[in-house]
Each structure stands twice: as structure tokens, then as C-alpha cells.
Design an enzyme around this catalytic site. Structure first.
Site, PDB file in Angstrom:
ATOM      1  N   GLU A 128      39.659  48.666  35.501  1.00 38.26           N
ATOM      2  CA  GLU A 128      40.908  48.969  36.196  1.00 38.26           C
ATOM      3  C   GLU A 128      42.093  48.833  35.280  1.00 38.26           C
ATOM      4  OE1 GLU A 128      39.329  46.234  39.779  1.00 38.26           O
ATOM      5  OE2 GLU A 128      41.444  46.172  39.281  1.00 38.26           O
TER       6      GLU A 128
ATOM      7  N   CYS B 192      49.210  46.850  33.351  1.00 39.44           N
ATOM      8  CA  CYS B 192      48.330  45.685  33.292  1.00 39.44           C
ATOM      9  C   CYS B 192      46.965  46.183  32.823  1.00 39.44           C
ATOM     10  CB  CYS B 192      48.258  45.096  34.708  1.00 39.44           C
ATOM     11  SG  CYS B 192      47.094  43.756  34.861  1.00 39.44           S
TER      12      CYS B 192
ATOM     13  N   CYS C 115      33.835  39.501  33.266  1.00 42.46           N
ATOM     14  CA  CYS C 115      34.388  38.338  32.558  1.00 42.46           C
ATOM     15  C   CYS C 115      33.369  37.214  32.623  1.00 42.46           C
ATOM     16  CB  CYS C 115      35.695  37.886  33.220  1.00 42.46           C
ATOM     17  SG  CYS C 115      36.477  36.494  32.354  1.00 42.46           S
TER      18      CYS C 115
ATOM     19  N   CYS D  66      35.906  31.897  36.884  1.00 45.73           N
ATOM     20  CA  CYS D  66      36.830  31.181  37.772  1.00 45.73           C
ATOM     21  C   CYS D  66      36.403  31.423  39.229  1.00 45.73           C
ATOM     22  CB  CYS D  66      38.259  31.667  37.548  1.00 45.73           C
ATOM     23  SG  CYS D  66      38.768  31.460  35.835  1.00 45.73           S
TER      24      CYS D  66
ATOM     25  N   CYS E 139      38.248  34.202  41.435  1.00 45.69           N
ATOM     26  CA  CYS E 139      38.508  35.511  40.838  1.00 45.69           C
ATOM     27  C   CYS E 139      37.391  36.495  41.125  1.00 45.69           C
ATOM     28  CB  CYS E 139      38.689  35.356  39.329  1.00 45.69           C
ATOM     29  SG  CYS E 139      38.855  36.941  38.478  1.00 45.69           S
TER      30      CYS E 139
ATOM     31  N   CYS F 115      42.964  41.230  40.892  1.00 46.37           N
ATOM     32  CA  CYS F 115      42.047  41.245  39.760  1.00 46.37           C
ATOM     33  C   CYS F 115      40.619  41.651  40.129  1.00 46.37           C
ATOM     34  CB  CYS F 115      42.066  39.814  39.223  1.00 46.37           C
ATOM     35  SG  CYS F 115      41.346  39.569  37.640  1.00 46.37           S
TER      36      CYS F 115
HETATM   37  N1  SAH Z   1      41.487  36.253  32.095  1.00 47.30           N
HETATM   38  C1  SAH Z   1      42.882  36.124  31.932  1.00 47.30           C
HETATM   39  C2  SAH Z   1      43.643  37.375  32.270  1.00 47.30           C
HETATM   40  C3  SAH Z   1      43.158  38.147  33.441  1.00 47.30           C
HETATM   41  S1  SAH Z   1      43.310  37.367  35.009  1.00 47.30           S
HETATM   42  C4  SAH Z   1      43.404  34.952  32.739  1.00 47.30           C
HETATM   43  O1  SAH Z   1      42.658  34.406  33.527  1.00 47.30           O
HETATM   44  O2  SAH Z   1      44.550  34.577  32.515  1.00 47.30           O
HETATM   45  C5  SAH Z   1      45.028  37.598  35.315  1.00 47.30           C
HETATM   46  C6  SAH Z   1      45.598  36.717  36.401  1.00 47.30           C
HETATM   47  O3  SAH Z   1      45.098  37.097  37.690  1.00 47.30           O
HETATM   48  C7  SAH Z   1      45.266  35.255  36.203  1.00 47.30           C
HETATM   49  O4  SAH Z   1      46.397  34.441  36.206  1.00 47.30           O
HETATM   50  C8  SAH Z   1      44.376  34.991  37.384  1.00 47.30           C
HETATM   51  O5  SAH Z   1      44.467  33.666  37.755  1.00 47.30           O
HETATM   52  C9  SAH Z   1      44.898  35.927  38.443  1.00 47.30           C
HETATM   53  N2  SAH Z   1      43.975  36.089  39.554  1.00 47.30           N
HETATM   54  C10 SAH Z   1      42.629  36.155  39.523  1.00 47.30           C
HETATM   55  N3  SAH Z   1      42.116  36.229  40.762  1.00 47.30           N
HETATM   56  C11 SAH Z   1      43.157  36.226  41.610  1.00 47.30           C
HETATM   57  C12 SAH Z   1      43.282  36.285  43.039  1.00 47.30           C
HETATM   58  N4  SAH Z   1      42.225  36.382  43.827  1.00 47.30           N
HETATM   59  N5  SAH Z   1      44.530  36.235  43.554  1.00 47.30           N
HETATM   60  C13 SAH Z   1      45.626  36.177  42.770  1.00 47.30           C
HETATM   61  N6  SAH Z   1      45.567  36.113  41.425  1.00 47.30           N
HETATM   62  C14 SAH Z   1      44.355  36.148  40.853  1.00 47.30           C
HETATM   63 FE1  SF4 Z   2      38.083  35.779  33.873  1.00 46.25          FE
HETATM   64 FE2  SF4 Z   2      39.113  36.101  36.290  1.00 46.25          FE
HETATM   65 FE3  SF4 Z   2      39.078  33.677  35.194  1.00 46.25          FE
HETATM   66 FE4  SF4 Z   2      40.747  35.548  34.200  1.00 46.25          FE
HETATM   67  S1  SF4 Z   2      40.821  34.654  36.226  1.00 46.25           S
HETATM   68  S2  SF4 Z   2      39.379  34.178  33.054  1.00 46.25           S
HETATM   69  S3  SF4 Z   2      39.490  37.402  34.523  1.00 46.25           S
HETATM   70  S4  SF4 Z   2      37.260  34.890  35.743  1.00 46.25           S
END
Ligand code: SAH
Ligand code: SF4
Length: 373
Positions: free
Chosen positions: A91, A104, A111, A115, A118, A338
Site C-alpha cells: 500500500e 506514506c 513486517c 506489534c 498492527c 497500516c
Molecule cells: N514500522 C514502522 C513504520 C510503519 S508503522 C513503525 O512501526 O514505526 C507506522 C505507524 O502506524 C506506527 O507508528 C504504528 O504504530 C502505526 N499503527 C500501526 N497499527 C496501527 C493501528 N491499528 N492504528 C493506528 N496506528 C497504527
Molecule cells: Fe511492523 Fe506494524 Fe510494528 Fe510498524 S507497527 S514495526 S509495521 S508490526
């Protein structure tokens, strides 16, 4: 398969030209044709030697990515699902705010960081993206905007906040930022680029030494080790102490302030205890806090706090002297969180690929020059 021209930084191109016996000065002209004039057929590079033109025609690929889905949110956010040469999809999202149009970009397919909040994490890591696939997201969306919206529509900023952990794909992402920043080409200033990381400590230490001086955002999400570990398993290996030892090495003169992203999740990291921990951990002068209300997705185990709770948290941080903002949820009606679109697409895709293809993809041969005449 031919290598992509968009994998080459300006220095790579100069080195390649020398290696092949061409003049390295040609690199300036070629970057100018490709990134400033948008002429992607070497045949038309009038001030480049015939032999060099032939070499690039024969050996390099100039195709853009294929847009397989595109959607516009009510708030103006445009989301694209693009297909890579091996059929994987990622995306990329264009977000309009004030005088900016920020893209973005994704850095990986999936990944590995895992997390728990995510959606991308549920896919695991499929592969790293090449520099050309990140630069390609930018060029592809820019061309699409020119062709479908208006010639005035220009991407001005880049955030590495799409799918994937950019610092897990360090060398490729470093090259992609160098290509974005090259004054001979796209010429994006360092302040227009922000890289977001979950806190890969060895890479942050390296970044402090040899990465272009772009803005850095750290996905913090909690200032308490136990809570952060629950949200981000990476915190088991690189806890807050190790993370902040590494962050302190980033030269702040270049980066000015570091942005800390703080996801707000109901009942998990939004209490007074969390406020106090965050206030104690960060320094008001060197930090900017960006609160991100959790974006719920089908099957997510967390909830977004109430609007009152989010504003209360903001107020608490401001009272403690921080620059703190709430990130507006952009494009929620088109699944802009994300990694969500990709999975939804794949589900629907099982039924009917064409149903979601709102617009046909652009053949690379059609790539003549927005504004080129
Ligand atoms: N991997 C990197 C960059 C991609 S994620 C990182 O984690 O920083 C980019 C942002 O999207 C991160 O701050 C992450 O915490 C946020 N994000 C992921 N899942 C999300 C969700 N369900 N709701 C809101 N933000 C989210
Ligand atoms: Fe990976 Fe999602 Fe965690 Fe960013 S927020 S490091 S994309 S698992």
C-alpha cells in the site's frame, strides 16, 4: 529480469558509467531526464551519447508499478494498492494536509516486528522492498495524480510509515532516501522526509552515523517497559533504556526534534500512570509527541479510547510543557490504517479481482512526461 534504473543513486549511476567506460558526467543529464523531465525512454535523451542510450535501453528497466486498486476517502486521502514485479502488493497512501501532499510509503511486504496492535504484523515478513520499489511508489502515484487529478498535484513530502519496518531494510531504505533527496533528481529536502521506526536499536546507532539526515519518528506507544513489551515484542530485546541510549546518539542539529508516536489504546496505555511515565521519559525541548488514536480493524483485540480520554491525554502532555498533537485519523473510510487495505483486498480478490480495479493500470510505455509537452 533487467535491474531497475530507479535502484541507482546518483553516485551508483556515476560509478556504473565509469565502469562501463562512459563519462560519469552523463549521470547529471540522466537524472535530469528521468526525475526532472520524466522522460523514461533513453532514446529521447538528446544530450546523452548514443552508446550510453543504447546501454540503458538494453540493460535497464524503467517501468513504474502497477496500480491494482485506488480509492479516495471523504477527507481527500488517496490510497493505492500497487503490484510489484513478482506479484506481491503493498500500500501507499497520499495524504493532503495544509500546503502539503505527503506520500506514506511501504518499506517491506509485511513486517517481522510483530506489534500486537498492527494489522501488517499479521502477515509476517514476506520480503524487503528494493529502493526502486519505494521510489517507484512515489513516481507511480505522482504520475497517476498528474494523469487523473491535475498537473498541479505534486507530492511534497514522504513518510516511511506504510507497511514494514524501514530500518529492518536499512541499506535499501538508505538508498531510496538518497534518490529522493538527490538535487540532480527529485530534490526533496531532508525536512520533507520522515522515517518511522519501531526502535531497532543497532540500526538507530548506525543511522546516527551514515543515514541521510531525515526527520526521525520513533514509535514509542508506551514509556513503561512492561506495557511496551506487551504491545511491541521488540521491546523485549531493545527495551526503553537501550532505545534511548541509541536515540541520544542521533545528531539533533540535523534532526532538530525527534517525533514520538504514541498510539492511544483504551485501558492499555492511556492512564495517569502512563502520562507520568511519558513525561518523565521524554525531554520537552527535544521531543514532539504525536498521539495516534488506535484504528480498530476486524479482529483487533484493542479499542480506541473515547474522544474525551484522548483530549485529556493531550492536555496532560501540553500541561507538562510538551509539543503534542493528535494525528487525525485519515482515510478511515477506505481502510487507511497500516496494512488494512491489502488484507481486505486479498479477501475480496478471491472473489473478483476486477471488481476492485476502479481504474486501469498505466502501461509504462505511456510514461511521457507530465508537463513535458
Ligand atoms: N514500522 C514502522 C513504520 C510503519 S508503522 C513503525 O512501526 O514505526 C507506522 C505507524 O502506524 C506506527 O507508528 C504504528 O504504530 C502505526 N499503527 C500501526 N497499527 C496501527 C493501528 N491499528 N492504528 C493506528 N496506528 C497504527
Ligand atoms: Fe511492523 Fe506494524 Fe510494528 Fe510498524 S507497527 S514495526 S509495521 S508490526
Amino acid at each position: 529480469m533487467k535491474p531497475s534504473f530507479f535502484d541507482l543513486t546518483y553516485d551508483d549511476l556515476k560509478a556504473l558509467l565509469m565502469e562501463k567506460g562512459f563519462t560519469p558526467f552523463g549521470a547529471t543529464q540522466m537524472f535530469d531526464w528521468v526525475y526532472k523531465k520524466w522522460v523514461h525512454d533513453p532514446e529521447a535523451w538528446t544530450n546523452v551519447s548514443k552508446a550510453a542510450k543504447e546501454f540503458f535501453r538494453e540493460n535497464y528497466d524503467f517501468s513504474l508499478l502497477k496500480i491494482v486498486w485506488e480509492g479516495l476517502s471523504k477527507d481527500g486521502t488517496r490510497k493505492f494498492l500497487v503490484k510489484l514485479a513478482d506479484g506481491q502488493t503493498v500500500e501507499t497512501v497520499a495524504i493532503a494536509a495544509r500546503d502539503r501532499l505527503t506520500l506514506c510509503v511501504s518499506s517491506q511486504v509485511g513486517c517481522a516486528v510483530g506489534c500486537t496492535f498492527c494489522h501488517t504484523a499479521t502477515q509476517g515478513l514476506k520480503r524487503h522492498l528494493k529502493p526502486s520499489e519505494v521510489v517507484g511508489q512515489f513516481l507511480t502515484v505522482q504520475k497517476w495524480l498528474h494523469d487523473n487529478v491535475s498537473l498541479e498535484e505534486k507530492l511534497t513530502n514522504i513518510v516511511y510509515m506504510g507497511q514494514g519496518e524501514p530500518l529492518h531494510n536499512y541499506e535499501n531504505m538508505k538508498k531510496s532516501t538518497e534518490i529522493f533527496m538527490s538535487e540532480k533528481g527529485l530534490g526533496l529536502g531532508q525536512r520533507r522526509i520522515t522515517l518511522s521506526t519501531s526502535g531497532l536499536v543497532p540500526a538507530i546507532e548506525k543511522l546516527a552515523v551514515d543515514f541521510p539526515p531525515v526527520n526521525i519518528a520513533i514509535s514509542l506507544h508506551s514509556a513503561r517497559n512492561d506495557v511496551r513489551t506487551e504491545l511491541m515484542p521488540i521491546n523485549k530485546v531493545y527495551d526503553l533504556e537501550r532505545l534511548f541510549t541509541a536515540i541520544k546518539k542521533i545528531p539533533l542539529k540535523a534532526h532538530r526534534r525527534i517525533t514520538y508516536e504514541y498510539l492511544l489504546i483504551d485501558g492499555v496505555n492511556d492512564s495517569l500512570e502512563d502520562v507520568v511515565a511519558l513525561g518523565n521519559l521524554l525531554n520537552t525541548k527535544e521531543s514532539k509527541i504525536n498521539l495516534i488514536p488506535f484504528n480498530e480493524f476486524p479482529g483487533s483485540k484493542y479499542k480506541r479510547p473515547s474522544a474525551e480520554k484522548i483530549l485529556w491525554f493531550l492536555d496532560q502532555m501540553i500541561k507538562r510543557g510538551f509539543t503534542c498533537t493528535i494525528r487525525a485519523t485519515k482515510g478511515s473510510d477506505i481502510l487507511a490504517a497500516c496494512g488494512q487495505l491489502k488484507s481486505e483486498y486479498e479477501k475480496i480478490n478471491l472473489w473478483n479481482e476486477t471488481a476492485l480495479t476502479l481504474r486501469p493500470s498505466i502501461p509504462s510505455s505511456a510514461l511521457q512526461s507530465p508537463g513535458q509537452g
